[in-house]
Design an enzyme around this catalytic site. Structure first.
Site, PDB file in Angstrom:
ATOM      1  CB  SER A 111      -8.099   0.693   6.198  1.00 27.30           C
ATOM      2  OG  SER A 111      -8.873   2.199   6.192  1.00 27.30           O
TER       3      SER A 111
ATOM      4  CB  SER B 205      -7.659   3.705   3.228  1.00 27.79           C
ATOM      5  OG  SER B 205      -6.908   3.019   4.297  1.00 27.79           O
TER       6      SER B 205
ATOM      7  CE  LYS C 224      -3.792   1.702   2.866  1.00 32.19           C
ATOM      8  NZ  LYS C 224      -4.700   1.672   4.074  1.00 32.19           N
TER       9      LYS C 224
END
Lengths: 99, 488
Positions: free
Chosen positions: B180, B156, B81
């Site tokens: 997330s 996210s 990420k």
């Protein structure tokens, strides 16, 4: 319930400039969110001592290390990532601080 | 192996070990799959295909000269990420304010993956500074759900989840502050694990809310999740909040009998607001757990209804402090021709941050400000203490807690962007684990008639990831979930 939300003051504290934003909309969103947060009032003040940690027991709670110099980040590498780029004296360049 | 890119870590490792395949073939398969699909999915913000192939070829060369030791993740394509720093590789956190930023150091988890010689496979899209539940807050592009391209992958860590679900990579690392990792895992039909706070080092994870953030794996199988956690978990002296406690052998414990395990089912989590398709899938999963000999026990978590409110005070408050460092001075974007220092700060931040980030910084600043600190921040802290107590009491009666990961299946792109509060409410089942620091995992338990994944969440006491994984593994094996056809 309309709160007296002084967005300008909060923005000043947060070092944000709201002039490019739709402040009427922002204020409405703020009101809606704060309205939702009001349910926290249902919890009595003496219900518990507030906690701001994750509740995980870590050992040791405050780890210490030897006071020994160790390699860190290369200053020139760090400074070269700044918006004004590499600097001979490895300093970050900013506008004058004291007028 | 017909679909190399869809394989799990064990099968790939076995094939690599037997020399049935080369590292370069694994890399090429994932690169080809990414090339075919990413224009439609938008999982990646950065990917250097040439470097991936070159790195894989180095591994093949090393092996041919007998210099390679095959670790758990050697040669396995793993994406990160984009809020996890990677030395000299762009790290944007999905934000314009860090557009072009190349960190001078690697995150601790990156070093651990490098030690195992895993194959670094790019940086994935995310909501800006990990603030969001749909990846629509990325400053650069949305990511689409591989099961239905009109829907969100969750957030996210949406890019990471989509990349794993679609077979672009074998595994990814995401971060979880209020759900997330778990929510996008549920939305993308994969396994997502948020470890105990402190189990995995946060050194090099760009801070959002420090008392809530954790890095964790996104994988297609529970076993893969255990393998990745095995590699990244453990003490790091550079993170003073990192646990010194020994790391369990997660992989060895998979396959253990879960007979007699007590699973708490919280009535509050099955009330109004839960989509019937999600409820059906989760209850089916609970029935399977019963068939394995687990005992379902009714529990209450009476303060979990305040979790979102507490989270949306505490997380923005911490974020307002953590994001104060983005001032246009040391890294990232700087406003042109600043009049003075104050102007530099205000305009750099205002030009660089997106609307949701600004909203949260403002909320955080407000709830910490004089006159409002007691009304919001203290109250939220009280709720946090009560939620932690609720779990402590529940775990005296049960070994694990099970329930839905999300209140709905994945929603359509654009359907919640006009109303921030409706977006926040999608975190209703996930924020409690972050507030209490406990480990939690989401795994797919069913698909709706429309072919959308449904996630079941398991929660355990602090540092009981092994218990979580072995139960999830037993459930996964027994469910033997059939997947419909993907949209890509």
């Amino acid at each position: 319930m309309s709160r007296d939300i002084r967005l300008d003051e909060i923005a000043q504290l947060a070092r944000l400039d709201l002039t490019q934003m739709d402040t009427a909309r922002l204020k409405a969103e703020f009101e809606r969110i704060l309205g939702y947060l009001d349910q926290l009032d249902e919890v009595a003040d003496d219900a518990a001592e507030p906690r701001f940690d994750a509740g995980v027991e870590l050992e040791p709670a405050t780890p210490m290390r030897d006071d020994r110099k160790r390699p860190s980040l290369a200053p020139d590498e760090v400074v070269s990532e700044s918006p004004t780029g590499a600097d001979e004296s490895n300093q970050f360049r900013v506008p004058r601080v004291i007028e | 192996m017909s679909k190399l890119w869809g394989s799990d870590i064990r099968r790939l490792r076995d094939a690599l070990k037997r020399r049935d395949i080369r590292f370069a073939e694994v890399a090429a398969a994932c690169l080809e799959r990414t090339e075919e699909t990413d224009s439609r999915l938008g999982s990646f913000l950065y990917l250097d295909a040439d470097k991936v192939m070159a790195d894989a070829e180095v591994l093949d060369d090393k092996r041919s000269t007998g210099q390679l030791k095959l670790g758990f993740l050697t040669g396995i394509p793993i994406a990160l990420k984009d809020n996890i720093v990677t030395r000299q590789v762009p790290t944007t956190c999905g934000s314009r304010i860090l557009n072009g930023y190349r960190p001078p150091y690697d995150a601790h988890v990156v070093r651990r993956l490098q030690r195992d010689e895993s194959l670094f496979f790019g940086k994935t899209n995310c909501d800006e500074f990990a603030m969001g539940s749909s990846t629509e807050n990325s400053a650069f592009q949305p990511t689409r759900n591989p099961w239905d391209l009109e829907r969100v992958p969750g957030g996210s860590s949406g890019g990471a989840a989509a990349a794993v679900a679609a077979g672009q990579v074998v595994a990814a690392l995401g971060s979880d502050t209020g759900g997330s990792i778990r929510q996008p895992a549920a939305f993308c039909g994969i396994v997502g694990l948020k470890p105990t706070w402190g189990r995995v080092s946060r050194y090099g994870l760009v801070a959002f809310a420090s008392s809530l953030d954790q890095i964790g794996p996104l994988t297609r199988t529970v076993r893969d999740s255990a393998v990745v956690l095995q590699v990244i978990a453990g003490h790091d002296s550079a993170d003073s909040t990192s646990a010194t406690r020994t790391v369990d052998n997660y992989v060895a414990r998979l396959g253990n009998d879960v007979y007699g395990r007590r699973i708490g089912v919280c009535a509050e989590w099955f009330e109004e607001g839960l989509d019937p398709r999600v409820e059906k899938g989760v209850r089916a999963g609970l029935t399977v757990l019963e068939s394995l000999g687990c005992e379902l026990v009714d529990i209450r978590l009476p303060h979990s209804k305040y979790a979102i409110a507490a989270y949306y005070v505490i997380a923005p408050a911490e974020a307002s402090s953590n994001l104060a460092r983005y001032d246009g001075v040391r890294y990232g974007q700087r406003a042109r021709d600043p009049k003075n220092l104050e102007d530099l700060y205000c305009r750099s931040r205002s030009e660089g941050f997106g609307a949701e980030v600004k909203r949260r910084i403002l909320i955080g600043t407000y709830v910490l400000s004089a006159g409002y600190y007691d009304a919001y921040f203290q109250k939220a802290g009280r709720v946090r203490a009560l939620i932690q107590d609720d779990f402590r009491q529940a775990f005296e009666k049960v070994d694990l807690i099970a329930g839905p990961t999300t209140p709905t299946p994945p929603f359509k792109l654009g359907s919640r962007t006009d109303d921030p509060l409706s977006m926040y409410l999608s975190d209703v089942y996930t924020t409690t684990a972050n507030l209490a620091g406990i480990p939690a995992l989401s795994m797919p338990c069913s698909f709706t008639k429309e072919g959308l994944p449904v996630g079941l969440q398991l929660l355990a006491p602090h540092f009981k990831e092994a218990r979580l994984l072995e139960t999830a593994y037993a459930l996964e094996q027994e469910l033997a979930l059939e997947r419909p056809e993907m949209a890509v």
